[in-house]
Design an enzyme around this catalytic site. Structure first.
Site, PDB file in Angstrom:
ATOM      1  N   THR A   1       0.838  -1.198   0.000  1.00 39.85           N
ATOM      2  CA  THR A   1       0.000   0.000   0.000  1.00 39.85           C
ATOM      3  C   THR A   1       0.870   1.244   0.000  1.00 39.85           C
ATOM      4  O   THR A   1       1.816   1.351   0.766  1.00 39.85           O
ATOM      5  CB  THR A   1      -0.971   0.067   1.201  1.00 39.85           C
ATOM      6  OG1 THR A   1      -1.558   1.379   1.224  1.00 39.85           O
ATOM      7  CG2 THR A   1      -0.283  -0.138   2.539  1.00 39.85           C
TER       8      THR A   1
ATOM      9  N   ASP B   1      -0.120   3.870   1.084  1.00 41.97           N
ATOM     10  CA  ASP B   1      -0.497   4.645   2.264  1.00 41.97           C
ATOM     11  C   ASP B   1       0.388   4.361   3.479  1.00 41.97           C
ATOM     12  O   ASP B   1       0.333   5.099   4.463  1.00 41.97           O
ATOM     13  CB  ASP B   1      -1.969   4.362   2.622  1.00 41.97           C
ATOM     14  CG  ASP B   1      -2.917   4.914   1.585  1.00 41.97           C
ATOM     15  OD1 ASP B   1      -2.545   5.895   0.913  1.00 41.97           O
ATOM     16  OD2 ASP B   1      -4.021   4.366   1.418  1.00 41.97           O
TER      17      ASP B   1
ATOM     18  N   TYR C   1      -2.913   9.701  -9.777  1.00 40.71           N
ATOM     19  CA  TYR C   1      -2.333   8.382 -10.079  1.00 40.71           C
ATOM     20  C   TYR C   1      -0.884   8.448 -10.546  1.00 40.71           C
ATOM     21  O   TYR C   1      -0.176   7.440 -10.483  1.00 40.71           O
ATOM     22  CB  TYR C   1      -3.162   7.662 -11.146  1.00 40.71           C
ATOM     23  CG  TYR C   1      -4.539   7.238 -10.697  1.00 40.71           C
ATOM     24  CD1 TYR C   1      -4.769   6.823  -9.384  1.00 40.71           C
ATOM     25  CD2 TYR C   1      -5.609   7.222 -11.570  1.00 40.71           C
ATOM     26  CE1 TYR C   1      -6.042   6.426  -8.967  1.00 40.71           C
ATOM     27  CE2 TYR C   1      -6.876   6.817 -11.168  1.00 40.71           C
ATOM     28  CZ  TYR C   1      -7.080   6.424  -9.861  1.00 40.71           C
ATOM     29  OH  TYR C   1      -8.334   6.020  -9.455  1.00 40.71           O
ATOM     30  N   LEU C   2      -0.464   9.602 -11.051  1.00 36.66           N
ATOM     31  CA  LEU C   2       0.925   9.690 -11.505  1.00 36.66           C
ATOM     32  C   LEU C   2       1.887   9.327 -10.380  1.00 36.66           C
ATOM     33  O   LEU C   2       2.938   8.734 -10.610  1.00 36.66           O
ATOM     34  CB  LEU C   2       1.259  11.104 -12.027  1.00 36.66           C
ATOM     35  CG  LEU C   2       1.017  11.383 -13.513  1.00 36.66           C
ATOM     36  CD1 LEU C   2      -0.404  11.069 -13.916  1.00 36.66           C
ATOM     37  CD2 LEU C   2       1.355  12.823 -13.867  1.00 36.66           C
TER      38      LEU C   2
ATOM     39  N   ARG D   1       1.507   7.248  -7.779  1.00 36.09           N
ATOM     40  CA  ARG D   1       1.627   5.852  -7.349  1.00 36.09           C
ATOM     41  C   ARG D   1       1.975   4.920  -8.500  1.00 36.09           C
ATOM     42  O   ARG D   1       2.165   3.718  -8.284  1.00 36.09           O
ATOM     43  CB  ARG D   1       0.371   5.395  -6.604  1.00 36.09           C
ATOM     44  CG  ARG D   1      -0.817   5.129  -7.469  1.00 36.09           C
ATOM     45  CD  ARG D   1      -1.986   4.583  -6.643  1.00 36.09           C
ATOM     46  NE  ARG D   1      -2.977   4.064  -7.561  1.00 36.09           N
ATOM     47  CZ  ARG D   1      -4.232   3.790  -7.256  1.00 36.09           C
ATOM     48  NH1 ARG D   1      -4.654   3.984  -6.024  1.00 36.09           N
ATOM     49  NH2 ARG D   1      -5.066   3.323  -8.150  1.00 36.09           N
TER      50      ARG D   1
ATOM     51  N   MET E   1      -1.483  11.990  -2.014  1.00 32.00           N
ATOM     52  CA  MET E   1      -2.396  10.970  -1.507  1.00 32.00           C
ATOM     53  C   MET E   1      -2.164  10.711  -0.018  1.00 32.00           C
ATOM     54  O   MET E   1      -1.168  11.147   0.555  1.00 32.00           O
ATOM     55  CB  MET E   1      -2.206   9.684  -2.302  1.00 32.00           C
ATOM     56  CG  MET E   1      -2.757   9.750  -3.709  1.00 32.00           C
ATOM     57  SD  MET E   1      -2.480   8.185  -4.603  1.00 32.00           S
ATOM     58  CE  MET E   1      -3.684   8.358  -5.939  1.00 32.00           C
TER      59      MET E   1
END
Lengths: 418, 418
Positions: B139, B141, B294-295, B297, B187
């Site tokens: 992840t 995160d 998204y770039l 990740r 994010m």
């Protein structure tokens, strides 16, 4: 040119490789035994007599400029009026150049800067100070005339194609239960060159990007939505690349915040969230959007090796032209061959570059307006070639040049803007 | 575990290196003579009996997964209910596993997936099908417990620090006449790990980022504006990094679009433009903002070599644990030393990972709430180390794996969702 110093100034929006041009200017001049001053914050530094002595920087520091994004000496958005409207500004510039025995002025910018360099190039004789003015091309917008492409563009083009390819793999892998439409907003005020470069991410049928929105075509919401819907149905997801400069049928910018910069250009941003809202409301599809903004033009870590080589070449040629006294020219990139790609540098008259804007040729846009043609691919493909190495520091991140920025002693009274 | 096959599935948000875990799983299993099936689109593929036979892929294709972002076998956001609430789903999963003689299930995801793997791990005996369930961490995160860090995080951390450093050079060079405040949204729904990683861009006083906004602290507009104003006055510009998950004093997300995903998480985005508007209106400063979405990740081109190595290591260990029949565990990363960085892999009980969330320790946040402490730097620094090479193709862009994705013949009737 007459023996003397060179003044180098950066202008307008910076790029991932403009400092490579600066490095080439300084290194070439050093090889010829000529001193280079740099104006701090572009033409403002020249007006203020705020000059940096680049001879005080080590060879290693100058070499490190090759892999340092941004404008190392500072840039600015400041457009000189014409000598008729504001003669004091031009007189001041000539006073500064004369006070420091500067005989060559190298202005690294776009078409506005070419115009300033051109105007200045005509004043040397009148002011009794022989001067050679050279425009040095730079702009991520790729909108200068004559030159085949602009240093700075190849790197943002590479970043864009790369980002579309990578992010689309992400979107594709989760599209069944998550995001169906991904919208990437890219720079390009009036010309869709960067948006077009996104097309290099994929060539096969149904490869992303599936929809490109160009400022050259008016935005038609219904056609756009129909295309997105059909793509999601057929492919499972849809990657959209939108130029920040797209306009509606009446010619209004989709996202005009109402503010304008010093050159009178509208300040843009936020087309992607607007389009996302439209897709969500009308098609009821999950949408994500991205706006890389400055990340795209400062991504030196992903710069194109071709672009870097060209940024260096125009810097070197600019000094050589200056030393030969070739007044009012710009070193431009001439394409010799598409594949294998061959290019050279040649001088072009500033008068043919100043204040003009190169639009994308109509033959580069697919008839449906949502993609690029094979002619565009032939033009764009070599510009993103190679990954320009950037050394890493002990922290695992790219190392950037740290200049001493030692100021030249002032010889004139402070400048007061008219 | 009993002799049989392994099933590998990807779950939830993908990363720049999750496919490196997949490659390690497949390569390790091959070395042990064990066949790996992959579920198409995560757990949905397992429910649908939509299985891919990875033994049909060449060694070179599997190796290329190491440098392919996204989820090569497809991922999904689909959370199974508990066996009590929806016994049919678990029975179906066990039917599929039994039909294909799958004796090890490797679920590559976050804390939701660890929970699913844990529930499944308890059902083997009940269903009469001996099964070893392994959770494989992944992840961006970085919010899994027990493990020192999560594969996927180091790369997004590196991308973020790198982007802040590069873009800040751009902003700094033009700040006199152009943008004064640059806002980057990153994010991180509930934990500010990615925002914290931005702090690695610079360590010296007044180095960017100047302000980091964490979801761990409630957003106080006045304190934020005062800090931005003071920074612009002192430094000339201000780089702000804002977590997408920042909340006001009442705990409300600054930018909640009102929609929720399949896991019940709020869909976020758009904090940066909101903050930009606030700065513009209240401080009358020129602002730019970026949302890489998204770039960040999927940026495999800028991935951390450390992260890549850890993604591979957990994949390898997962297979080894499965083959040893170590049911209901997850291979986690154990930090042995900060500097020089040393780590190892050890098994942790899934019960201690499932459905828990690791917050950032309070000692990682500076007292003023706008930056990270030296303790945070010690933790984060090694995770972004090294640039993981990604080979370039003839087009100058990174090459990605193209899988044949050959489906395994079905043995069961189609699945009908409850």
């Amino acid at each position: 040119m007459r023996r003397g110093k060179l003044l180098y100034a950066q202008s307008g929006g910076v790029t991932a490789v403009i400092n490579a041009t600066a490095a080439a200017v300084i290194e070439t001049a050093r090889a010829h035994g000529v001193k280079v001053y740099a104006a701090r914050n572009g033409i403002l530094g020249a007006l203020r007599e705020d000059l940096i002595d680049t001879s005080r920087e080590t060879r290693a520091t100058i070499a490190a400029l090759d892999h340092t994004p941004g404008g190392a000496f500072g840039s600015c958005r400041y457009k000189l009026k014409s000598p008729e409207e504001n003669p004091a500004e031009y007189k001041r510039l000539m006073d500064v150049l004369r006070a420091h025995d500067i005989r060559g002025f190298l202005y690294n910018g776009g078409n506005d800067s070419a115009d300033t360099a051109l105007k200045l190039s005509r004043l040397g004789r009148e002011y009794g100070h022989e001067l050679t003015c050279i425009g040095v091309p730079k702009t991520v917008d790729n909108d200068l005339t004559i030159t085949d492409c602009c240093p700075g563009f190849g790197s943002v083009a590479r970043y864009t194609a790369l980002s579309v390819r990578e992010a689309s793999l992400d979107v594709a892998s989760m599209s069944e239960t998550s995001t169906k439409v991904f919208i990437l907003e890219v720079m390009g005020r009036h010309a869709g060159w960067i948006a077009a470069a996104a097309g290099l991410a994929g060539e096969e049928a149904d490869a992303p990007p599936h929809v490109i929105l160009f400022p050259e075509r008016s935005f038609e919401p219904e056609a756009f939505l129909a295309r997105v819907k059909a793509t999601v149905k057929r492919v499972g997801y849809c990657t959209v690349v939108a130029s920040e400069g797209i306009r509606d049928a009446a010619g209004r910018l989709l996202s005009d915040t109402g503010t304008r910069d010093a050159f009178g250009h509208a300040q843009l941003g936020g087309v992607a969230p607007m389009l996302a809202q439209l897709v969500k409301e009308r098609l009821d599809l999950k949408v994500h959007w991205a706006v890389p903004d400055y990340l795209q033009r400062s991504a030196r870590h992903a710069a194109s090796a071709t672009d870097l080589a060209q940024a260096q070449a125009v810097g070197k040629a600019a000094v050589e032209y200056a030393l030969k006294g070739m007044n009012a020219v710009m070193p431009v990139i001439v394409r010799e061959r598409d594949a294998p790609y061959r290019w050279s540098i040649a001088p072009a008259p500033l008068a043919r570059v100043a204040n003009r804007e190169k639009k994308m040729p109509a033959r580069f846009l697919r008839r449906d307006g949502f993609g690029i043609t094979s002619a565009a691919r032939r033009y764009l493909a070599p510009l993103i070639h190679g990954e320009a190495a950037a050394p890493l520091g002990r922290d695992g991140l790219p190392v950037h040049a740290k200049l001493k920025m030692i100021a030249v002693g002032r010889k004139l009274p402070p400048w007061k803007a008219g």
